[in-house]
Every structure is written in structure tokens, then in C-alpha cells.
Design a protein around this motif. Structure first.
Motif, short mmCIF file in Angstrom:
data_model
loop_
_atom_site.label_atom_id
_atom_site.label_comp_id
_atom_site.label_asym_id
_atom_site.label_seq_id
_atom_site.Cartn_x
_atom_site.Cartn_y
_atom_site.Cartn_z
N VAL A 207 -26.00 13.10 -47.87
CA VAL A 207 -27.02 12.09 -47.99
C VAL A 207 -26.42 10.56 -48.30
O VAL A 207 -25.97 10.62 -49.45
N ILE A 208 -26.72 9.92 -47.37
CA ILE A 208 -26.01 8.77 -47.60
C ILE A 208 -27.45 7.42 -48.21
O ILE A 208 -28.16 7.39 -47.47
N HIS A 209 -27.01 6.60 -49.02
CA HIS A 209 -27.72 5.66 -49.55
C HIS A 209 -27.34 4.29 -49.27
O HIS A 209 -26.35 3.76 -49.76
N PRO A 210 -27.84 3.70 -48.37
CA PRO A 210 -27.57 2.46 -47.69
C PRO A 210 -27.79 1.22 -49.04
O PRO A 210 -28.86 1.33 -49.64
N PHE A 211 -26.85 0.35 -49.21
CA PHE A 211 -27.29 -0.63 -50.29
C PHE A 211 -26.77 -2.13 -49.71
O PHE A 211 -27.52 -3.03 -50.09
N ALA A 212 -25.89 -2.17 -48.79
CA ALA A 212 -25.64 -3.57 -48.43
C ALA A 212 -25.17 -3.75 -46.69
O ALA A 212 -24.78 -2.43 -46.17
N PHE A 213 -25.51 -4.62 -46.36
CA PHE A 213 -25.11 -4.81 -44.91
C PHE A 213 -24.63 -6.19 -44.70
O PHE A 213 -24.92 -7.04 -45.30
N ARG A 214 -23.64 -6.03 -43.47
CA ARG A 214 -22.98 -7.33 -43.25
C ARG A 214 -22.86 -7.65 -41.51
O ARG A 214 -22.75 -6.70 -41.21
N THR A 215 -23.08 -8.76 -41.14
CA THR A 215 -22.97 -9.18 -39.86
C THR A 215 -22.09 -10.05 -39.51
O THR A 215 -21.48 -10.76 -40.31
N HIS A 216 -21.37 -9.71 -38.39
CA HIS A 216 -20.23 -10.53 -37.97
C HIS A 216 -20.40 -10.80 -36.20
O HIS A 216 -20.35 -9.77 -35.45
N THR A 217 -20.50 -11.73 -35.88
CA THR A 217 -20.31 -12.22 -34.54
C THR A 217 -19.55 -13.62 -34.42
O THR A 217 -19.14 -14.26 -35.57
N HIS A 218 -19.13 -14.21 -33.53
CA HIS A 218 -18.77 -15.44 -33.33
C HIS A 218 -19.78 -16.66 -32.85
O HIS A 218 -20.93 -16.17 -33.55
N SER A 219 -19.30 -17.61 -32.29
CA SER A 219 -20.44 -18.69 -32.20
C SER A 219 -21.73 -18.53 -31.37
O SER A 219 -22.74 -19.12 -31.44
N LEU A 220 -21.57 -17.35 -30.65
CA LEU A 220 -22.94 -17.17 -29.69
C LEU A 220 -23.86 -16.30 -30.27
O LEU A 220 -24.91 -16.10 -29.68
N GLY A 221 -23.46 -15.62 -31.41
CA GLY A 221 -24.53 -14.68 -31.91
C GLY A 221 -25.85 -15.26 -32.62
O GLY A 221 -25.54 -16.42 -33.28
N LYS A 222 -27.00 -15.11 -32.19
CA LYS A 222 -28.09 -15.45 -32.73
C LYS A 222 -28.92 -14.54 -33.84
O LYS A 222 -29.32 -15.16 -34.71
N VAL A 223 -29.03 -13.37 -33.51
CA VAL A 223 -29.49 -12.20 -34.66
C VAL A 223 -28.77 -11.25 -34.46
O VAL A 223 -28.33 -10.54 -33.45
N VAL A 224 -28.32 -10.46 -35.57
CA VAL A 224 -27.91 -8.90 -35.70
C VAL A 224 -28.76 -8.31 -36.52
O VAL A 224 -28.97 -8.54 -37.62
N SER A 225 -29.20 -7.10 -36.04
CA SER A 225 -30.00 -6.26 -36.70
C SER A 225 -29.64 -4.97 -36.61
O SER A 225 -28.94 -4.46 -35.87
N GLY A 226 -29.96 -4.02 -37.81
CA GLY A 226 -29.38 -2.49 -37.85
C GLY A 226 -30.67 -1.97 -38.40
O GLY A 226 -31.54 -2.40 -39.08
N TYR A 227 -30.26 -0.58 -37.71
CA TYR A 227 -31.88 0.42 -38.04
C TYR A 227 -31.40 1.77 -38.36
O TYR A 227 -30.13 2.05 -38.12
N VAL A 228 -32.00 2.33 -39.23
CA VAL A 228 -32.10 3.95 -38.97
C VAL A 228 -33.26 4.36 -38.31
O VAL A 228 -34.44 3.87 -38.41
#
Ligand SMILES: *[C@@H]1O[C@H](CO)[C@@H](O)[C@H](O)[C@H]1NC(C)=O
Ligand SMILES: *[C@@H]1O[C@H](CO)[C@@H](O)[C@H](O)[C@H]1NC(C)=O
Length: 339
Positions: A207-228
Motif C-alpha cells: 500500500v503506497i501513500h503518495p505525498f509529493a511529486f516533481r516534474t522535469h522537462t527542458h524548455s519545450l514542456g508546457k504541462v506535466v500531469s500524473g494520475y492514479v
């Protein structure tokens, strides 16, 4: 006299409660040993061996670097380091380039996982109370390796000691932290808005309890999203973990939905990229390439973190959620790409 008893009791009770939770927290400065970045876009790694007879729990990370010097810093947990040296070139070795100053090797020789990431002047990260990264004696993490991606060549005789101060305790903590890195390979065609997507089903009985997220792209990234993605006969339920404009400070942010993730759930991420160039851009290690990364930090109670540390797909034009083997439905197409 009598009136004094309650306050005294209350105070001692308070002291006692804080006694139970208090733990000595020490600091270790994990820094580059005054290195000279002799060329642009250099990735350097330096290791620490963790005392093998002691268990440690890392509870916080205090960056000691500036975005003018370092493009990013990562801390890897390793079973074996990539090299036995004190400093090595740990870039992706594009075009089999040989470094004339440092030996070249991967960050880890074996058992690689990311435990911390920093870029763009992100501030300190403190883990939630009772949560720590377990390293040392009974952990598979025997070494920590600091990787710094330097932007550009330093002038002669100017050296650098960027790094991270680690806050740690030897007291056993009930909740172990882990990180899973979601990402893709692939290409972004010229003058094209592209979705780089990945998804992995959780196969482990945890059972994993998510608590933080981080996104990384270089200059072309507009939106990074994560889902369960929670799957049932009624259809897929896509619960947002977090989304971010990756041009903002790339620090760990609190997740939107802390609902525990269980076996059978799917972790998924999308990077929406806008290639405004008239040439294709590929996923790669240099600043001229792109990256699509979503890091999920979580804790497990009285358990060890997921064995799975990475969730990568080939990315576009080969892989999309729409043609994924899981056969997803109800893909939140608009929501996943807008802030
Ligand atoms: C480091 O040294 C150990 C012990 O001598 C050896 O087994 C290992 O292969 C070395 N690792 C590398 C990457 O050279
Ligand atoms: C992509 O970039 C172009 C050129 O700057 C711009 O016109 C367009 O609106 C952008 N699209 C998105 C989705 O960001």
C-alpha cells in the motif's frame, strides 16, 4: 500551590509527548569536492559510502547550489556505485564521447534509484513526520551518489562544491519513503504539440501513500500531469496526483490526492510538449534534447518501498495511452494537458 499542579503536569506531558517523537537529526554536507567543470553540459558524480553497520533515515534535503551553475542535481541510491573514484563523468556519453579529464561511468553500478532531485533554485525538502529514506545496513541503498549537471565550462582555476545537505537520524522511523520515476523516450516533430505518455500497473502487494511529486522537462514542456488510474467494470477512474508547469521551480510539491495506491492500480503520466522549432527534438541528456519526467514520492508503513523504481515507455510516435496494452478508457485528454 494547587493551581501550579495542572500547568506543571501539562508541561511535563507535553515534554513527554515530544520525547516520544523527538529524534536527533544530524546533518551531512554531501558536496562536490571542489571540481572544475572543464566543458559545457558536464555531468559529474561523486559518491558516499554509507556506514554498513548502521541504519540511517534521511528526513530532509537542503540544496546548496544555484541554477546559474547547476542545471540540475540528482541523488541516486545505489547498491554499487558506478565508479570507485571520487569524481567521474556520469553523462549519457552521447556519441561515445570520451572525457579527457574524468573517467566515465553511470551514477550507479547496480541497484539504481532516485531519492532526490533539484533544479531551478527549488527550496529545501522536508519529508512528512515519521517518514525517512532508509539507507545503510538493512537497506539496498549502500551508497548515495550526487550527480550535478553543470551548465557551462568554468573559467580556469574556478572550482565548485555544489551539493545537498542531508538531514538524517539513526532512530528507526515507521514509514519508509520511496520514489518512482515515470518517463518516456521518443521524439517531438517540428512545430508540433505532442503528448509524451507512460503508464505502469502496480504489481506488488503493497500500500503506497503518495505525498509529493516533481516534474522535469527542458524548455519545450508546457504541462506535466500524473494520475492514479483505478480500474473497474464501471470504467477507469483517473485521479490526479498532480500537474505542473515544468517551467516553474522543479521542486517536490504536495500531491493533490493522497488516497493510497494498491496492487492493480495504474500510475500514469503525460508531458505536453510544444516543439516550436522547425526540427525534431528527441528525448536525451543534453539541454538541446528534451526530457519527460514525473517523480512520485511516497511512503509505506512498516514495509519496504516498491521494488519497481522506474516506469518508462518508448513515447511518441510509438506509445500513447490510447494504444496502451491496458486498454484505457475515460482518458482525461483535456484536463491532463491544461493547468
Ligand atoms: C570497485 O572495487 C571493488 C573492490 O575492489 C570491485 O569489486 C569493483 O568491481 C570496483 N568497481 C568498479 C566500478 O570499478
Ligand atoms: C505552441 O507554440 C506556438 C508558437 O509559439 C503557439 O502559437 C501555440 O499556441 C503553442 N501551443 C500550445 C498548446 O502551447
Amino acid at each position: 500551590m494547587k493551581t501550579a499542579i495542572f500547568p506543571v503536569l501539562a508541561t511535563s506531558l507535553l515534554v513527554c509527548i515530544s520525547c516520544v517523537f523527538a529524534h536527533e537529526v544530524d546533518t551531512y554536507d554531501f558536496l562536490m569536492p571542489n571540481v572544475w567543470p572543464h566543458k559545457d553540459e558536464l555531468y559529474l558524480c561523486t559518491p558516499i559510502r554509507i556506514a554498513p553497520t548502521t541504519n540511517y533515515y534521511i528526513v530532509g534535503f537542503v540544496p546548496q547550489a544555484s541554477m546559474h551553475t547547476a542545471h540540475h542535481m540528482l541523488i541516486y541510491g545505489c547498491s554499487e556505485p558506478g565508479s570507485n573514484g571520487t569524481v567521474w563523468d556520469c553523462g549519457e556519453m552521447q556519441n561515445n564521447e570520451i572525457d579527457d579529464m574524468f573517467p566515465t561511468a553511470n551514477p550507479c553500478g547496480s541497484g539504481s534509484q532516485v531519492v532526490y532531485a533539484w533544479a531551478r533554485d527549488a527550496p529545501s525538502l522536508n519529508l512528512p513526520k515519521g517518514v525517512g529514506f532508509h539507507v545503510g545496513r538493512d537497506s539496498s541503498i549502500k551508497y548515495l551518489v550526487l550527480q550535478v549537471h553543470y551548465m557551462s565550462r568554468f573559467p580556469q582555476k574556478v572550482t565548485d562544491k555544489s551539493g545537498v545537505s542531508l538531514k538524517y537520524t539513526k532512530k528507526r522511523l515507521p514509514r519508509q519513503a520511496g520514489v518512482i520515476l515515470l518517463g518516456t523516450g521518443g521524439y517531438i516533430f517540428p512545430n508540433h504539440v505532442e503528448h509524451m505518455e507512460t503508464a505502469c500497473t502496480v504489481m506488488e502487494e503493497k500500500v503506497i501513500h503518495p505525498f509529493a511529486f516533481r516534474t522535469h522537462t527542458h524548455s519545450l514542456g508546457k504541462v506535466v500531469s500524473g494520475y492514479v488510474v483505478r480500474r473497474s467494470d464501471r470504467g477507469d477512474e483517473w485521479k490526479l496526483l498532480g500537474k505542473k508547469n515544468p517551467q516553474l521551480p522543479q521542486m517536490f510539491y504536495p500531491v493533490v490526492d493522497k488516497t493510497p495506491v494498491r496492487k492493480g492500480d495504474v500510475l500514469a503520466a503525460r508531458c505536453t510538449m510544444n516543439n516550436t522549432h522547425d526540427y525534431p527534438v528527441k528525448i536525451g541528456a543534453t539541454n538541446n534534447d528534451e526530457m519527460c519526467n514525473f517523480y512520485l514520492m511516497y511512503w509505506v508503513e512498516n514495509d519496504t518501498p516498491l521494488k519497481r523504481k522506474y516506469c518508462f515507455t518508448n513515447g511518441p510516435p510509438y506509445y500513447y495511452w490510447e494504444n496502451a496494452p491496458e486498454g484505457f478508457n475515460r482518458i482525461p485528454d483535456g484536463e491532463a494537458s491544461t493547468l
